[in-house]
Design a protein around this motif. Sequence first.
Motif: not given
Length: 190
Positions: A123-127
Motif C-alpha cells: 500500500l505504501a508503494a502505491l501511495l
Amino acid sequence: HLKRRLAYSTVANLSYILLGATMMTPAGLIAAVLHMLFHAVNKITLFFCAGAVFYRTGKEYVYEIAGFGRKIMPVTMLCFTVTGLGLMGIPPLTGFISKWRLGTAAADTGLPIGYLAAGALVLAALLAALYIITVVFLVYFPSEDQLPDITENRDPNWMMKVPLLSLTVIAVVLSLLGAPLTQLLTGLLS
C-alpha cells in the motif's frame, strides 16, 4: 510544496527501516540496512533536484514546475525521475529491492502482523507512486494551461549537475548490486 512532499515521505521510509530492525531477524535487519542505504541515495538526489529547481528558477511548488522536463531542466528532471522511480519501488531499482526484502522478511515471520506489514508495504508503494508520478507526469506532460512561463534551459551549471548525475548513476549501480550487497551484509551479520 515540492520539498515538503519529499520530506513527508521520509517519515514513511524511516518506519520501513524500523520495521526491518524490529523484526529481530537477520533478514529483517539486512532489509533495513539496504533500505537505509538505498533510500538515502534516492532521497538526497531528489532533494538536490528540488534545490536545483529553486536555485535556478525560484520555483518551490509542484504546479510551478509543469513542463520543466523536456526543455527547461531536462538533466535535473531526468535525475528526479530515475531516483523517484527508485524511491517508489519500480523493479529493478533500489526501492524495489529493499522493499521486497522487507516484505519477504515480514512474511517469513509467519505471524499475522508480518503479513499485515507486508501488505502495508505494498500500500505504501502505491501511495509513493501517487506523490512521485504526479510530479513526473506534470513536468513531462503538462496541459496547455500549465505550460511554463520560462522558455530557455535552466539546468544548473556543471558544479550542480555533476553531483546530480553522479548520485543518479550510483542509485542505478546500487540497483545492479542488490544481490552482492545482500550477500555482504549476510556475511557481516552471520
